[in-house]
Design an enzyme around this catalytic site. Structure first.
Site, PDB file in Angstrom:
ATOM      1  N   TYR A  27       2.753  11.721   1.052  1.00  0.00           N
ATOM      2  CA  TYR A  27       1.851  10.958   2.368  1.00  0.00           C
ATOM      3  C   TYR A  27       0.577  11.762   2.684  1.00  0.00           C
ATOM      4  CZ  TYR A  27       4.474   6.978   0.562  1.00  0.00           C
ATOM      5  OH  TYR A  27       5.498   5.881   0.160  1.00  0.00           O
ATOM      6  N   ARG A  29       8.139   1.193  -8.818  1.00  0.00           N
ATOM      7  CA  ARG A  29       6.556   2.300  -8.567  1.00  0.00           C
ATOM      8  C   ARG A  29       5.554   2.985  -9.685  1.00  0.00           C
ATOM      9  NH1 ARG A  29       7.022   3.190  -2.274  1.00  0.00           N
ATOM     10  NH2 ARG A  29       8.862   4.584  -2.420  1.00  0.00           N
ATOM     11  N   ALA A  69       3.173  -1.075  -0.818  1.00  0.00           N
ATOM     12  CA  ALA A  69       3.983  -1.851  -2.090  1.00  0.00           C
ATOM     13  C   ALA A  69       4.031  -2.716  -2.990  1.00  0.00           C
ATOM     14  CB  ALA A  69       5.221  -1.694  -1.117  1.00  0.00           C
ATOM     15  N   PRO A 119       0.899  -2.858   3.638  1.00  0.00           N
ATOM     16  CA  PRO A 119       1.528  -2.482   4.021  1.00  0.00           C
ATOM     17  C   PRO A 119       1.939  -1.284   4.565  1.00  0.00           C
ATOM     18  CG  PRO A 119       2.336  -4.563   3.384  1.00  0.00           C
ATOM     19  CD  PRO A 119       0.643  -3.954   2.598  1.00  0.00           C
ATOM     20  N   ASN A 120       2.629  -0.952   5.820  1.00  0.00           N
ATOM     21  CA  ASN A 120       3.159   0.243   6.704  1.00  0.00           C
ATOM     22  C   ASN A 120       1.782   1.802   6.596  1.00  0.00           C
ATOM     23  OD1 ASN A 120       5.538  -0.192   6.991  1.00  0.00           O
ATOM     24  ND2 ASN A 120       6.000  -0.776   4.851  1.00  0.00           N
ATOM     25  N   GLU A 143      -8.382   0.889  -6.846  1.00  0.00           N
ATOM     26  CA  GLU A 143      -7.332   1.378  -5.840  1.00  0.00           C
ATOM     27  C   GLU A 143      -7.088   3.167  -6.080  1.00  0.00           C
ATOM     28  OE1 GLU A 143      -4.322  -0.635  -8.852  1.00  0.00           O
ATOM     29  OE2 GLU A 143      -2.667   0.065  -7.941  1.00  0.00           O
ATOM     30  N   HIS A 185      -4.073   5.049  -4.666  1.00  0.00           N
ATOM     31  CA  HIS A 185      -2.476   5.808  -3.611  1.00  0.00           C
ATOM     32  C   HIS A 185      -2.467   7.108  -3.009  1.00  0.00           C
ATOM     33  CE1 HIS A 185      -1.282   1.970  -4.937  1.00  0.00           C
ATOM     34  NE2 HIS A 185      -1.822   2.338  -6.448  1.00  0.00           N
ATOM     35  N   ARG A 224       7.276   8.614  -9.666  1.00  0.00           N
ATOM     36  CA  ARG A 224       8.129   7.792  -8.134  1.00  0.00           C
ATOM     37  C   ARG A 224       9.467   7.479  -9.028  1.00  0.00           C
ATOM     38  NH1 ARG A 224       5.412   7.462  -2.725  1.00  0.00           N
ATOM     39  NH2 ARG A 224       7.230   7.507  -2.360  1.00  0.00           N
ATOM     40  N   ASN A 248      -5.645   0.370  -0.804  1.00  0.00           N
ATOM     41  CA  ASN A 248      -4.519   1.346  -0.912  1.00  0.00           C
ATOM     42  C   ASN A 248      -3.158  -0.234  -0.318  1.00  0.00           C
ATOM     43  OD1 ASN A 248      -1.807   2.352  -0.733  1.00  0.00           O
ATOM     44  ND2 ASN A 248      -2.472   3.771   0.126  1.00  0.00           N
ATOM     45  N   SER A 300      -0.281   8.892  -3.303  1.00  0.00           N
ATOM     46  CA  SER A 300       1.161   9.417  -3.880  1.00  0.00           C
ATOM     47  C   SER A 300       0.669   9.333  -4.909  1.00  0.00           C
ATOM     48  CB  SER A 300       2.662   9.455  -3.459  1.00  0.00           C
ATOM     49  OG  SER A 300       2.549   7.594  -3.732  1.00  0.00           O
ATOM     50  N   ASP A 351      -4.389 -11.720  -7.745  1.00  0.00           N
ATOM     51  CA  ASP A 351      -5.380 -13.036  -8.048  1.00  0.00           C
ATOM     52  C   ASP A 351      -6.310 -13.001  -7.167  1.00  0.00           C
ATOM     53  OD1 ASP A 351      -4.019 -14.322  -9.638  1.00  0.00           O
ATOM     54  OD2 ASP A 351      -3.065 -15.528  -8.393  1.00  0.00           O
ATOM     55  N   ARG A 372       4.790   8.963   8.807  1.00  0.00           N
ATOM     56  CA  ARG A 372       6.083   8.428   7.219  1.00  0.00           C
ATOM     57  C   ARG A 372       6.327   9.998   6.012  1.00  0.00           C
ATOM     58  NH1 ARG A 372       2.844   3.278   3.709  1.00  0.00           N
ATOM     59  NH2 ARG A 372       5.490   3.822   2.692  1.00  0.00           N
TER      60      ARG A 372
HETATM   61  C1  DQA Z   1       1.104   4.137  -1.703  1.00  0.00           C
HETATM   62  C2  DQA Z   1       2.364   4.289  -2.513  1.00  0.00           C
HETATM   63  C3  DQA Z   1       3.449   2.850  -2.795  1.00  0.00           C
HETATM   64  O1  DQA Z   1       4.363   2.774  -3.540  1.00  0.00           O
HETATM   65  C4  DQA Z   1       3.831   3.092  -1.598  1.00  0.00           C
HETATM   66  O2  DQA Z   1       4.622   1.979  -1.102  1.00  0.00           O
HETATM   67  C5  DQA Z   1       2.828   2.645  -0.017  1.00  0.00           C
HETATM   68  C6  DQA Z   1       2.373   3.967  -0.242  1.00  0.00           C
HETATM   69  C7  DQA Z   1       0.849   5.122  -2.030  1.00  0.00           C
HETATM   70  O3  DQA Z   1      -0.659   5.258  -1.085  1.00  0.00           O
HETATM   71  O4  DQA Z   1       0.905   6.632  -1.811  1.00  0.00           O
HETATM   72  O5  DQA Z   1       3.536   2.283   0.969  1.00  0.00           O
HETATM   73  O6  DQA Z   1       0.396   2.725  -1.589  1.00  0.00           O
END
Ligand code: DQA
Length: 148
Positions: free
Chosen positions: A22, A110, A76, A9-10, A97, A99, A106, A73, A101, A86, A17
């Protein structure tokens, strides 16, 4: 070798952002860099982004059989989605995985990462480079395993 690349998401909003966390790249920029890295390493990518947890799970269930590994990635969802955890575990595929950030430095919420324990590696805090390092490490891991 085919790798599933999953953005949660996002992440479709990257570039708009918070740049401090990011960076300035858009998701298209990142996907472009990933496909160059894949080409260099002679692997193919299947890339998917969704703002919906269930769609991410459907994508995994549909495509895991044809893949050798997962780069994700989860946005959230990292911090609370047991159903995504799962689904990833059920694939039995090596998963890295990433990220942009550093989620350990943070807000306290998180720091909780429900994927701990099921991923082979977690790369954080390198902005868009997290994805590139993550993909390279995943490819090397799969190649090492195959040569054993
Ligand atoms: C994120 C870190 C998450 O906490 C956040 O909700 C994101 C981006 C990152 O790539 O740093 O949407 O996954």
């Amino acid at each position: 070798m085919r790798i599933l690349v999953i953005h949660g998401p996002n992440l479709n909003m990257l570039g708009k952002r918070n740049k401090k966390h990011y960076g300035a790249c858009s998701l298209d920029d990142i996907n472009g860099m990933l496909s160059q890295t894949a080409k260099k390493n002679l692997v193919s990518l299947l890339v998917f982004q969704s703002n919906h947890e269930g769609e991410l799970i459907n994508f995994l269930q549909k495509n895991a059989q044809k893949a050798s590994g997962i780069l994700i990635n989860p946005g959230a969802l990292t911090h609370y989605s047991y159903s995504l955890r799962d689904a990833l575990e059920d694939t039995n595929l090596p998963t890295v995985e990433v990220h942009l950030s550093d989620i350990s430095k943070r807000e306290p919420f998180r720091e909780i990462d429900v994927l701990d324990g099921i991923v082979i590696e977690k790369i954080v805090g390198l902005k868009e480079k997290s994805y590139i390092v993550g993909l390279e490490n995943l490819i090397n891991y799969i190649r090492r395993k195959r040569s054993l």
